[in-house]
Design a protein around this motif. Structure first.
Motif, mmCIF file in Angstrom:
data_model
loop_
_atom_site.group_PDB
_atom_site.id
_atom_site.type_symbol
_atom_site.label_atom_id
_atom_site.label_comp_id
_atom_site.label_asym_id
_atom_site.label_seq_id
_atom_site.Cartn_x
_atom_site.Cartn_y
_atom_site.Cartn_z
ATOM 1 N N HIS A 264 0.902 -1.148 -0.015
ATOM 2 C CA HIS A 264 0.174 -0.052 0.057
ATOM 3 C C HIS A 264 0.873 1.273 -0.192
ATOM 4 C CE1 HIS A 264 -3.232 -2.891 0.743
ATOM 5 N NE2 HIS A 264 -2.550 -3.224 1.758
ATOM 6 N N ASN A 265 1.943 1.384 -0.541
ATOM 7 C CA ASN A 265 3.189 2.272 -0.504
ATOM 8 C C ASN A 265 3.634 2.414 -1.828
ATOM 9 O OD1 ASN A 265 5.095 4.087 0.126
ATOM 10 N ND2 ASN A 265 5.644 3.283 1.993
ATOM 11 N N LYS A 266 3.385 3.307 -2.778
ATOM 12 C CA LYS A 266 3.946 3.451 -3.985
ATOM 13 C C LYS A 266 5.318 3.690 -3.750
ATOM 14 C CE LYS A 266 -0.283 4.481 -6.599
ATOM 15 N NZ LYS A 266 -0.947 5.281 -7.523
ATOM 16 N N ASP A 267 5.638 4.587 -2.968
ATOM 17 C CA ASP A 267 7.198 5.058 -2.946
ATOM 18 C C ASP A 267 7.879 3.711 -2.470
ATOM 19 O OD1 ASP A 267 6.331 7.727 -3.109
ATOM 20 O OD2 ASP A 267 6.068 8.152 -1.081
ATOM 21 N N PRO B 3 19.957 -9.485 4.524
ATOM 22 C CA PRO B 3 18.926 -8.707 3.256
ATOM 23 C C PRO B 3 18.864 -9.897 2.310
ATOM 24 C CG PRO B 3 20.969 -7.618 4.139
ATOM 25 C CD PRO B 3 21.264 -8.932 4.659
ATOM 26 N N VAL B 4 17.484 -9.834 1.393
ATOM 27 C CA VAL B 4 17.119 -10.470 0.666
ATOM 28 C C VAL B 4 17.228 -9.695 -0.621
ATOM 29 C CG1 VAL B 4 14.997 -11.482 -0.289
ATOM 30 C CG2 VAL B 4 15.397 -11.631 1.953
ATOM 31 N N ALA B 5 17.454 -10.235 -1.851
ATOM 32 C CA ALA B 5 17.767 -9.865 -3.258
ATOM 33 C C ALA B 5 16.364 -9.117 -3.488
ATOM 34 C CB ALA B 5 18.232 -10.635 -4.203
ATOM 35 N N PRO B 6 16.604 -7.592 -4.022
ATOM 36 C CA PRO B 6 15.292 -7.091 -4.385
ATOM 37 C C PRO B 6 14.678 -7.808 -5.508
ATOM 38 C CG PRO B 6 17.486 -6.147 -5.349
ATOM 39 C CD PRO B 6 17.948 -7.137 -4.577
ATOM 40 N N GLY B 7 15.088 -8.549 -6.527
ATOM 41 C CA GLY B 7 14.290 -9.307 -7.487
ATOM 42 C C GLY B 7 13.197 -10.056 -6.708
ATOM 43 N N ILE B 8 14.044 -10.877 -5.850
ATOM 44 C CA ILE B 8 13.018 -11.828 -5.072
ATOM 45 C C ILE B 8 11.939 -11.079 -4.410
ATOM 46 C CG2 ILE B 8 13.088 -13.689 -3.320
ATOM 47 C CD1 ILE B 8 14.201 -14.932 -5.732
ATOM 48 N N LEU B 9 12.210 -10.063 -3.593
ATOM 49 C CA LEU B 9 11.133 -9.194 -3.135
ATOM 50 C C LEU B 9 9.899 -8.846 -3.995
ATOM 51 C CD1 LEU B 9 13.099 -6.995 -0.250
ATOM 52 C CD2 LEU B 9 11.479 -8.999 0.114
ATOM 53 N N TYR B 10 10.435 -8.349 -4.932
ATOM 54 C CA TYR B 10 9.566 -7.792 -6.059
ATOM 55 C C TYR B 10 8.666 -9.014 -6.544
ATOM 56 C CZ TYR B 10 7.336 -5.145 -9.685
ATOM 57 O OH TYR B 10 6.292 -4.534 -10.534
ATOM 58 N N LEU B 11 8.973 -10.149 -6.782
ATOM 59 C CA LEU B 11 8.378 -11.334 -7.300
ATOM 60 C C LEU B 11 7.411 -11.786 -6.296
ATOM 61 C CD1 LEU B 11 11.079 -13.500 -9.128
ATOM 62 C CD2 LEU B 11 9.213 -12.088 -10.209
ATOM 63 N N ARG B 12 7.602 -11.328 -5.013
ATOM 64 C CA ARG B 12 6.739 -11.796 -3.900
ATOM 65 C C ARG B 12 5.717 -10.746 -3.669
ATOM 66 N NH1 ARG B 12 8.245 -15.804 -0.296
ATOM 67 N NH2 ARG B 12 10.044 -17.009 -0.826
ATOM 68 N N VAL B 13 6.024 -9.714 -4.225
ATOM 69 C CA VAL B 13 4.799 -8.437 -3.839
ATOM 70 C C VAL B 13 4.021 -7.892 -5.088
ATOM 71 C CG1 VAL B 13 6.336 -7.800 -1.862
ATOM 72 C CG2 VAL B 13 6.586 -6.574 -4.086
ATOM 73 N N TYR B 14 4.452 -8.283 -6.350
ATOM 74 C CA TYR B 14 3.750 -7.455 -7.405
ATOM 75 C C TYR B 14 2.252 -7.666 -7.676
ATOM 76 C CZ TYR B 14 3.922 -11.614 -10.481
ATOM 77 O OH TYR B 14 3.530 -12.972 -10.929
ATOM 78 N N ILE C 275 -1.644 -0.577 -10.625
ATOM 79 C CA ILE C 275 -0.434 -0.774 -11.459
ATOM 80 C C ILE C 275 -0.090 0.116 -12.615
ATOM 81 C CG2 ILE C 275 -0.346 -3.437 -10.902
ATOM 82 C CD1 ILE C 275 -1.341 -3.707 -13.893
ATOM 83 N N MET C 276 -0.609 1.030 -12.795
ATOM 84 C CA MET C 276 -0.717 2.014 -13.925
ATOM 85 C C MET C 276 0.618 3.010 -13.971
ATOM 86 S SD MET C 276 -2.727 0.251 -15.626
ATOM 87 C CE MET C 276 -2.222 1.159 -17.371
ATOM 88 N N PHE C 277 1.081 2.949 -12.422
ATOM 89 C CA PHE C 277 2.145 4.182 -12.518
ATOM 90 C C PHE C 277 3.532 3.297 -12.532
ATOM 91 C CE2 PHE C 277 2.203 1.599 -8.538
ATOM 92 C CZ PHE C 277 3.508 1.755 -8.014
ATOM 93 N N LEU C 278 3.469 2.112 -12.650
ATOM 94 C CA LEU C 278 4.616 1.262 -12.892
ATOM 95 C C LEU C 278 5.304 1.638 -14.172
ATOM 96 C CD1 LEU C 278 3.780 -2.147 -11.488
ATOM 97 C CD2 LEU C 278 5.030 -0.441 -10.300
#
Length: 969
Positions: free
Chosen positions: A677-680, A720-731, A737-740
């Motif tokens: 719930h946080n775009k930033d 720390p967890v790699a950012p790609g793995i985090l993104y795959l878990r949260v996207y 999503i239109m701001f992406l």
């Protein structure tokens, strides 16, 4: 080309295995699934690619005048590319180290090469030496994952045993000594010689994977022709190690299991009862045997869910309609009821429906849609099943694939529709209507009301809780007048088919939750009652999970205080959870909201979620009940993830108290909710993905960048967890999503500027040098080649993020809106002067060209077989029309002119060289306009190449261009 493709596939799969090798336990698939991807899925993909080429060669030979290709083996060049790839794979030793759990199998694979290598003068064939037994193998061969890959390829006849003679293939100088393997070999050889399936032999065979198709076929034949007890033993073997770790024959094992769970009525069947009833014990062994998290994912990875789902639907339909007083005696002496068989089949079916995933529309649209999304609806699964069985075997490629499959199993090609399962169809439609309703409160009628009353009596034995047909506001109130009957009377009324009970469960849940809300049932009594309901008929967990999910989504229930009195308290572990979340997100630079709780800010959860959590933590993680927790656990996670902060950390704290070994799993899930719930925070995570991949900045986890830095090398709550793995878990849980598109484009362009400033600038005419290294060219300075390589890497990452995040919808928005708006608006990066500014501008144009082209390729493919051509042609035409129109009208652009020129020439060069099919789908007049614009940019050669591909419709324009060019010489 295929050498690099094969190498990329193997390396990606090896990275997955290494990343997951030490993953902590949780309700998710682990090593078996990763090894399946490496040794079964990837190997079959490579085999299909090789067979595709050889199938085309066979067709060409058969169509020739001599018809020489018929019934002859034709070897293509891709086999040689595979050999080259596997030989070079030996250079990646850090990726080839086997996990401890598969070390024995790796050593055995290496040891298989020794008998052939030690036999002097023996010709190398396509099979293993038959003159040496496994007892004679050296026991000090050190194996790695490449040995397992080679054996997987040999088993599928895309490689022969000449691989054993590769330099350095066998290393017999290691202290890694595998345990004795004589028992397992003796077990399978005894079976092949006709030994009876004694309990001891069954245990050995279930713990040891079969090594050949013939062995697993033998077990399947026993399930067909053996006695009832032999069939059960054979089913146990099939669901054992041959399924989970029999990578060389895994596709055969799951086909056999799928076939066995789709039994047909034999012609000699007599009697009025359904033919499945007599097979209840056998079917139940199969259902329980494939219910683990890894097995469910293995079936999904092999693409057999539609076929298996049809069989599971049939089992659910039959056993869900049986009366309660029928039962069967199992080997342990207990009783097996139809409800138990039904529950096992039903919960398994729902897990294959991706029941634990909330639909994307629900997350992003805040709609009260049920977790059973349309994509995985029973109707769609059956349609996919019908299409596959009807079309398979028609092409030469399918014929080659059939040669690898067993000849003793065939699936009927008759179409199956949802109307064939009226009970399931009725439940599914009614279930969706109730869960998707915008209000609570249901009123049953007829016999359902009697079942509701009986279930409530069974659940709340010491409390007079009744169900009165009333308005939703009073539903669930106390009514003692309806509860004078004893508990035995209630249980008698519950001796009805399972489908009838499931129809009543939503009414029971609604009454129970309202009773708790009004204080007539305590929180402890509610949790106990729900557990009794789930124990009575485990299939009710499906309705429980869906009902509570929908109620949380509706948002009509007041939050309850998790104070340790009414509801369990998370206070003991919340500070620990906060510390670990901060460690996990340390590499992203994202701020974690405080989890401090006190009298002013107590820990709260929505009532349905609190009830759901309380139910889940009453389960014990034993072998018998664990599979049901695998159903509700991920669903509970999905529901808590879309709730406001800090619902997921509270859930995590409670579950850490319950199951400490699942700590890492829940902590990683809780970390992901920071972004929901946080775009930033999402933008900051995307920036971390780029900096890590490109090796930019001081905060990246790996200064060398690349996929290893993006996806990391493991998951743990203490680092720390790699950012790609985090993104795959949260996207999936990002609401809007239109701001992406705009965010990813901005980060991409910032990354290009960082790339340009990270190295020493090249000297000389930057524009001329960049033109030399444009796509398709081979000259240029080394420094600029390095720039372009990193720019391509950034563009590939950006396109991947867009495609993963929103699919075709987001890509279409990118093409139609985001990219044109960027060129036309003033919202661009501050431009620099001099050669540095020109370099950044041109690199930005090329980066955008790669970014857009790859995004379109991911969404709509590059050939006719990917998607309907007219759908892709429309999108391509819109973008090319924008390019042509902008050049025709000399539209004023806000970006640097070098950026625009690099983008146009780069994008057209890419589609000319890589995706010529796109050009042929575009209107001829549009191609003419585009070629004219390219000539205005002094891209005459590119304009001519565009017209050459365009076809007959633009031949006149191409001829005029050639004539005009000749005159100017």
């Amino acid at each position: 080309m295929w050498h690099n493709t094969f190498l990329g596939l193997w390396i990606a799969a090896l990275r997955l295995v290494q990343r997951e090798r030490n993953l902590s336990e949780g309700p998710v698939p682990r090593l078996d699934t990763c090894m399946c991807i490496l040794l079964s899925i990837t190997t079959n993909v490579v085999a299909n690619i090789i067979e595709e080429e050889e199938g085309e060669l066979i067709e060409e030979a058969e169509c020739g005048p001599t018809n020489q290709g018929k019934n002859q083996q034709v070897l293509g060049k891709r086999r040689g590319e595979l050999i080259t790839c596997l030989q070079s794979l030996g250079d990646f030793q850090c990726l080839l180290t086997p996990p401890q759990a598969v070390l024995r199998e790796a050593n055995q694979a290496a040891a298989k090469a020794m008998p052939i290598m030690l036999v002097s003068g023996n010709p190398v064939g396509s099979g293993h030496s038959k003159s040496s037994s496994m007892d004679d193998l050296p026991m000090n061969c050190f194996g790695n994952l490449r040995h397992l890959i080679v054996e997987a390829c040999i088993a599928r006849n895309i490689l022969d045993t000449s691989a054993y003679f590769w330099p350095g293939y066998v290393n017999a100088c290691s202290n890694q000594i595998p345990s004795s393997i004589s028992n397992q070999v003796d077990g399978w050889s005894s079976l092949m010689k006709g030994s009876k399936l004694t309990p001891g032999l069954v245990d050995v065979l279930a713990a040891t994977p079969a090594s050949s198709l013939a062995e697993i076929e033998k077990v399947y034949e026993i399930t067909i022709d053996g006695s009832d007890e032999e069939k059960i033993s054979a089913a146990t073997i099939l669901c054992g190690a041959s399924l989970a770790s029999g990578w060389n024959i895994q596709e055969h094992t799951i086909i056999f299991i799928t076939k066995l769970l789709s039994p047909i009525c034999l012609p000699n069947h007599t009697g009025t009862e359904n033919h499945l009833i007599s097979q209840a014990r056998f079917l139940n062994v199969l259902l329980v045997g494939i219910s683990s998290a890894d097995c469910v994912h293995i079936f999904s990875l092999h693409g057999l869910v539609p076929l298996l789902a049809a069989g599971l639907m049939q089992i659910c339909e039959v056993f869900g309609s049986c009366v309660y007083d029928v039962s069967w005696t199992v080997a342990t002496g207990g009783k097996l009821s139809p409800q138990e068989v039904f529950s096992n089949a039903f919960t398994l079916l729902l897990r294959f429906w991706r029941f634990d995933h909330l639909s994307i529309e629900q997350v992003r649209g805040n709609a009260a849609t049920p977790p059973l999304g349309n994509l995985f609806s029973p109707e769609n699964l059956l349609l996919v099943r019908n299409n596959r069985v009807a079309s398979f075997g028609r092409s030469t490629k399918d014929s080659l694939k059939l040669k690898r499959l067993s000849k003793i199993v065939r699936f009927p090609k008759e179409s199956i529709y949802i109307d064939s399962f009226p009970k399931l169809n009725f439940w599914h439609r009614q279930h969706q209507e109730r869960i998707a309703s915008t209000h609570s409160g249901f009123m049953p009628g007829g016999h359902v009301q009697q079942i509701v009353d009986a279930l409530l009596r069974m659940m709340f034995r010491k409390v007079n809780v009744g169900f009165e047909p009333s308005t939703p506001t009073t539903l669930g109130s106390i009514s003692s007048s309806r509860f004078g009957s004893a508990l035995d009377d209630a249980l008698v009324k519950l001796k009805v088919p399972a489908w009838d009970i499931l129809e009543a469960v939503p009414f029971v849940l609604d009454a129970s939750l309202n009773a708790c809300a009004y204080g007539t049932v305590s929180t402890r009594e509610l949790a106990t009652g729900l557990k009794r309901l789930a124990d009575f008929i485990p299939a009710s967990l499906v309705a429980i999970a869906s009902y509570f999910s929908a109620e949380v989504t509706r948002g009509i229930w007041k939050p309850v205080f998790m104070n340790g009195t009414d509801w369990p308290s998370p206070a003991a572990n919340l500070s620990l959870v906060e510390q670990h979340i901060k460690k996990i997100l340390a590499a992203t630079g994202v701020d974690v909201p405080s989890l401090a709780i006190d009298e002013e800010y107590p820990a709260t959860l929505p009532l349905p979620l609190a009830a759901f959590v309380s139910l889940s933590i009453t389960y014990k993680l034993d072998k018998g009940k664990g599979r049901f927790l695998l159903l509700i656990g991920p669903t509970l996670n999905a529901v808590a993830s879309v709730c406001v902060w800090p619902c997921m950390p509270i859930l995590t704290s409670l579950w850490i108290q319950k199951v400490k070994r699942w700590r890492d799993y829940f902590l990683l899930r809780a970390s992901g909710t920071v972004f929901h719930h946080n775009k930033d925070a999402v933008v900051q995570l995307l920036k971390s993905c780029f900096t890590s991949t490109l090796g930019l900045g001081s905060t990246c986890m790996n200064n060398n960048g690349g996929v290893g830095a993006l996806l990391g090398h493991g998951l743990a709550s203490h680092s720390p967890v790699a950012p790609g793995i985090l993104y795959l878990r949260v996207y999936r849980f990002i609401g809007d999503i239109m701001f992406l598109n705009k965010a990813i484009m901005s980060i991409l362009l910032l990354s290009v500027r960082d790339i340009a400033s990270s190295d020493e600038l090249p000297k000389g005419d930057v524009k001329k040098q960049l033109n030399k290294i444009k796509y398709g060219m081979k000259r240029g300075q080394v420094s600029l080649v390095r720039y372009m390589a990193r720019v391509k890497q950034a563009a590939l990452l950006g396109a991947s993020l867009v495609w993963i995040s929103g699919g075709q919808k987001l890509v279409q928005s990118l093409i139609r809106g985001t990219v044109p708006s960027w060129f036309l608006s003033a919202d661009t990066l501050e431009q620099e002067d001099g050669e540095t500014g020109v370099l950044v501008a041109m690199l930005s144009g090329y980066a955008l060209a790669y970014f857009v082209m790859l995004s379109v390729a991911f969404a709509w493919g590059i050939d006719h077989s990917s998607v309907p051509p007219n759908r892709r042609a429309k999108v391509i035409a819109i973008h090319l029309d924008f390019l042509a129109d902008t050049m025709e009208r000399f539209t004023t652009l806000s970006c640097h002119h070098a950026t625009w020129q690099a983008y146009v020439s780069g994008f057209v060069s890419l589609i000319v060289c890589c995706t010529p099919m796109w050009i042929r789908e575009v209107d001829a007049e549009l191609l003419k306009r585009l070629s004219k614009g390219l000539r205005q940019l002094n891209e005459d050669e590119l304009a001519l190449r565009l017209l050459e591909i365009g076809g007959i419709g633009v031949m006149g324009t191409a001829a005029e261009m050639i004539i005009e060019s000749a005159r100017m010489l």
